[in-house]
Motif scaffolding. Structure first.
Motif, PDB file in Angstrom:
ATOM      1  N   ILE A  71       0.841  -1.200   0.000  1.00 43.31           N
ATOM      2  CA  ILE A  71       0.000   0.000   0.000  1.00 43.31           C
ATOM      3  C   ILE A  71       0.873   1.247   0.000  1.00 43.31           C
ATOM      4  N   ALA A  72       1.974   1.197   0.745  1.00 46.70           N
ATOM      5  CA  ALA A  72       2.898   2.331   0.786  1.00 46.70           C
ATOM      6  C   ALA A  72       3.510   2.590  -0.589  1.00 46.70           C
ATOM      7  N   VAL A  73       3.854   1.518  -1.299  1.00 44.71           N
ATOM      8  CA  VAL A  73       4.429   1.657  -2.641  1.00 44.71           C
ATOM      9  C   VAL A  73       3.420   2.273  -3.603  1.00 44.71           C
ATOM     10  N   ILE A  74       2.191   1.770  -3.577  1.00 43.55           N
ATOM     11  CA  ILE A  74       1.152   2.318  -4.456  1.00 43.55           C
ATOM     12  C   ILE A  74       0.904   3.790  -4.148  1.00 43.55           C
ATOM     13  N   THR A  75       0.844   4.134  -2.879  1.00 39.77           N
ATOM     14  CA  THR A  75       0.617   5.524  -2.486  1.00 39.77           C
ATOM     15  C   THR A  75       1.751   6.424  -2.972  1.00 39.77           C
ATOM     16  N   SER A  76       2.967   5.933  -2.854  1.00 38.89           N
ATOM     17  CA  SER A  76       4.126   6.685  -3.331  1.00 38.89           C
ATOM     18  C   SER A  76       4.061   6.886  -4.841  1.00 38.89           C
ATOM     19  N   MET A  77       3.682   5.841  -5.568  1.00 42.02           N
ATOM     20  CA  MET A  77       3.548   5.943  -7.026  1.00 42.02           C
ATOM     21  C   MET A  77       2.474   6.955  -7.412  1.00 42.02           C
TER      22      MET A  77
END
Length: 258
Positions: A71-77
């Motif tokens: 979820i953190a990766v998607i949010t960063s993207m």
């Protein structure tokens, strides 16, 4: 002869223009703006990458504290896409449509100008986002924020290198203000900004990441030269996206061979 103070103000103005052109971040109003001023903004393209990477890394770090890593990766993207207005992703989609569906130079350029997305563009966009996600979630959590900063910087330097080595092939377009031959000193400045974040990373995986970027840059540059005889703004966006993914992949390869 310009004084140090006036030189500083001139470069600050160019940096502000670059931020306003490449991102959605708010910038102060600059009076007496001329489009030609953006000719010198390309040297700051990798610096803008550092800024975008820093924000994306910070958001990743905050979200990862309270939610799962994916979820953190998607949010960063999402944050990086929002900050740039999907500027580079749009370029990738348009370039894929043009190069995939066009038979000759004029047909490729015509397709690139079409605001509608075709099958090649849609596939390229989906696969690029999926590739980023899969690569990023497999990079160590503690090093990922620094990888983000480095990738955003070096991939934008790769786009600047295209401007330096090739000619702009449109009479107008979204990259036209930047479509001048860079001086060697401007390229060096862009290179410093583009490679500086590498000092934050362990050298072995960092080196593999750079080698992957060089490989993709050479391949896509050759394709642009052969198909178009130069580049467009969409091609610069595509180069940024492809080399960003390449850096993540090269960096991750070290995990498999170490």
């Amino acid at each position: 002869m310009m004084t140090m103070h006036s030189l500083f103000l001139q470069e600050l103005r160019r940096l502000i223009l670059a931020i306003g052109f490449f991102t959605r971040l708010p910038v102060p109003y600059l009076a007496d703006f001329h489009e030609s001023e953006l000719n010198h903004a390309a040297r700051y393209f990798p610096l803008i990458g550092i800024l975008i990477g820093l924000i994306a890394a910070l958001i990743y770090w905050i979200v990862a504290k309270i939610l799962p890593v994916d979820i953190a990766v998607i949010t960063s993207m999402i944050a990086s896409i929002y900050l740039t207005g999907a500027f580079h992703e749009d370029g990738l989609a348009d370039a894929a449509d043009g190069l995939g569906g066009g038979w000759d130079k004029e047909q490729v350029l015509t397709i690139m100008q079409d605001s509608r997305i075709g099958s090649y563009g849609a596939i390229a966009l989906v696969m690029a986002l999926l590739a980023k996600f899969e690569l990023l979630i497999n990079i160590q959590i503690v090093i990922l924020p620094f990888v983000l900063i480095a990738a955003h910087a070096v991939s934008r330097f790769a786009a600047v290198a295209v401007i330096y080595t090739q000619d702009y092939v449109r009479s107008s377009g979204k990259a036209k203000p930047l479509a001048t031959k860079l001086s060697r000193s401007e390229l060096v400045m862009a290179g410093i900004f583009g490679l500086l974040p590498m000092s934050l990373l362990p050298w072995q995986p960092m080196l593999l990441g750079i080698l992957a970027v060089i490989g993709v840059w050479c391949w896509f540059s050759f394709k642009l030269k052969k198909r178009l005889g130069g580049y467009t703004g969409d091609c610069l966006g595509a180069m940024q996206q492809l080399t960003e993914i390449a850096f993540y992949a090269g960096f991750l390869i070290w995990k498999g061979v170490a």
